[in-house]
Write an enzyme that holds these catalytic residues in place. Structure first.
Site, PDB file in Angstrom:
ATOM      1  N   ARG A   7       0.822  -1.205   0.000  1.00 49.21           N
ATOM      2  CA  ARG A   7       0.000   0.000   0.000  1.00 49.21           C
ATOM      3  C   ARG A   7       0.860   1.260   0.000  1.00 49.21           C
ATOM      4  O   ARG A   7       2.050   1.215   0.335  1.00 49.21           O
ATOM      5  CB  ARG A   7      -0.904  -0.004   1.242  1.00 49.21           C
ATOM      6  CG  ARG A   7      -1.690  -1.316   1.399  1.00 49.21           C
ATOM      7  CD  ARG A   7      -1.936  -1.631   2.875  1.00 49.21           C
ATOM      8  NE  ARG A   7      -2.511  -2.966   3.048  1.00 49.21           N
ATOM      9  CZ  ARG A   7      -3.812  -3.222   3.003  1.00 49.21           C
ATOM     10  NH1 ARG A   7      -4.671  -2.245   2.808  1.00 49.21           N
ATOM     11  NH2 ARG A   7      -4.261  -4.453   3.165  1.00 49.21           N
ATOM     12  N   ASP A  23      -3.717   3.931   3.451  1.00 52.53           N
ATOM     13  CA  ASP A  23      -3.435   2.514   3.701  1.00 52.53           C
ATOM     14  C   ASP A  23      -4.405   1.611   2.953  1.00 52.53           C
ATOM     15  O   ASP A  23      -4.280   0.381   3.037  1.00 52.53           O
ATOM     16  CB  ASP A  23      -3.483   2.208   5.202  1.00 52.53           C
ATOM     17  CG  ASP A  23      -4.816   2.574   5.831  1.00 52.53           C
ATOM     18  OD1 ASP A  23      -5.153   3.774   5.819  1.00 52.53           O
ATOM     19  OD2 ASP A  23      -5.522   1.679   6.327  1.00 52.53           O
TER      20      ASP A  23
END
Length: 481
Positions: A175, A243
């Site tokens: 991520r 995220d």
């Protein structure tokens, strides 16, 4: 399975190895056999899918691990995050020789669980399972799932719910937040980590004059394309934190998502998003903001001998690719949905006029395009209070299409306009039945969403084609999962 265990070769500070914690009384939910076959699962693997998808079986070739990362959540720095209830249990090669992650969600507590319990509930598991399948069937890069299992074990949320596990697949679980964690807590790992990201996911950038700048540009472009695809089908992710976006531009982390029904650009599907930060119309700007945050973490990678101020400017210049890439794909895709030639100077204005009608008349986004595709102009007109507005649009629409290859334009409309999306009330019905151990509606929706561009009268129901009646309250979807 053919394993390609890459992530465990990274520095152990980037993850924590542990086995999953199976739920009590695990039982079959639904199995995606076509995906299992695409992943080269053997007959033995397929026969053991319940054990694999419930954390009872792991693989010696890949010790399961929880990744650590950080992130900005709703615009605020959230510090260390990580896989709080999920484990990467394998990396394998599919039939295209592409490395695919197998990630078990709901696998129990990890060092990154914070205040969570490490579990997932059946409700959110079914929603993610069907959403990933729906987006993949629409041709939009997204995580998918081999299958999910339910259990007899209760998990406490707002109320006691049934626990479940989902075996998610993705081309990448790295991520934007991975870079934020490394830059904040283990900066010495940044060069090697970035190099591996380029080698694994963007090898074409290795030969560039400045591989990191080329890598940054490709991540930005892929993210822009992904969001343009979301906008075209009316998909709202709901929680676009740093995220929750990965580096390959494939949709990840389905939580309070939704497919828009009545066309409302300001629509907020996530009822935990009190300020509307991640409303449908804000998704492009939020993607841009997240990438800007991410680029700051590449500043320390300034090559030796490179002027640092120039390096910052060159990184910032990478972000200039976002808007034109998004607009190029969105405008082209919208022209295709409308049956208009993308090269015509007035096509985009005409498409915007149509969307303004959908907004002012509160018409269903998906079915309005189907009506336009079917040239059912009378039905569209009859749904409009402002008939003059629609007649003005239709005049411009016919004028642009005049002297064009109408057959080719109409054919393309049938290829890009879905008859079926995963409406929230469709998913909710499947959830309610599944909570009583009846997974027949999950199966029906799975089949229906497998070929969304084709009418399936033998499978469809009236509620698949329309929003809930205006006198019924909208389903509340929040971050609770």
């Amino acid at each position: 399975m053919q394993f390609n265990s890459r992530y465990p070769t990274l520095n152990p500070k980037l993850y924590h190895q542990q086995d999953p914690s199976p739920l009590h009384g695990a039982k079959a939910g639904h199995f995606n056999q076509a995906l299992a076959e695409q992943l080269n699962w053997s007959e033995q693997d397929q026969a053991a899918w319940v054990e694999i998808c419930s954390g009872q079986k792991t693989f010696a070739e890949f010790p399961p691990l929880a990744m650590v990362y950080a992130g900005h959540q709703f615009g605020q720095w959230a510090g260390q995050l990580g896989d709080g209830r999920g484990l990467l249990i394998a990396q394998i090669l599919d039939k295209n020789n592409q490395t695919i992650d197998l990630h078990l969600k709901g696998a129990g507590l990890t060092p990154y669980s914070r205040m969570g319990d490490g579990r997932a509930v059946l409700r959110s598991t079914i929603r993610e399972y069907l959403a990933g399948h729906a987006l993949n069937s629409l041709g939009i890069p997204a995580s998918n799932a081999v299958g999910f299992t339910s259990s007899d074990q209760g998990v406490q949320r707002e109320k006691l719910e049934r626990g479940a596990m989902l075996l998610r697949t993705s081309d990448c679980h790295i991520r934007l937040g991975h870079f934020e964690w490394i830059n904040q807590y283990q900066a010495d790992l940044l060069p090697e980590f970035t190099q591996k990201c380029i080698e694994w996911h963007y090898p074409e950038c290795l030969s560039a004059e400045q591989p990191i700048l080329a890598f940054a540009t490709r991540v930005i472009q892929r993210t822009a394309v992904m969001i343009s695809h979301w906008q075209l089908v009316g998909f709202a992710h709901g929680v676009m934190n740093t995220d929750n976006l990965n580096i390959t531009g494939s949709t990840l982390d389905f939580g309070p998502f939704g497919f828009m029904e009545r066309f409302r650009p300001h629509w907020i599907n996530n009822h935990s998003d009190h300020q509307g930060r991640y409303a449908y119309q804000n998704q492009p700007s939020m993607g841009h903001w997240n990438l800007w945050q991410w680029l700051n973490n590449l500043v320390p990678l300034c090559p030796e001998g490179y002027d640092k101020e120039q390096w910052k400017q060159d990184l910032a210049a990478c972000l200039e690719h976002f808007e034109p890439t998004f607009l190029e794909h969105y405008k082209f895709g919208l022209a295709e949905k409308m049956g208009l030639p993308s090269f015509h100077k007035d096509s985009f204005d005409c498409a915007m006029a149509f969307l303004r009608i959908l907004q002012s008349e509160q018409l269903d986004y998906t079915q309005s395009f189907i009506r336009l595709q079917n040239q059912d102009y009378t039905a569209l007109l009859d749904d409009c209070l402002d008939r003059r507005q629609f007649e003005s649009f239709l005049s411009q629409y016919h004028s642009i299409r005049e002297h064009q290859d109408i057959e080719a334009l109409n054919q393309r409309m049938t290829e890009v306009n879905p008859h079926y999306i995963l409406r929230n009330h469709m998913a909710q019905k499947a959830i309610e039945l599944a909570e009583g151990n009846d997974f027949s509606e999950v199966e029906r929706l799975f089949k229906l969403l497998s070929t969304p561009f084709s009418q399936q009268p033998e499978l469809e129901r009236a509620e698949d084609l329309a929003p809930l009646p205006s006198d019924q309250p909208e389903l509340v979807v929040s971050c609770s999962s």
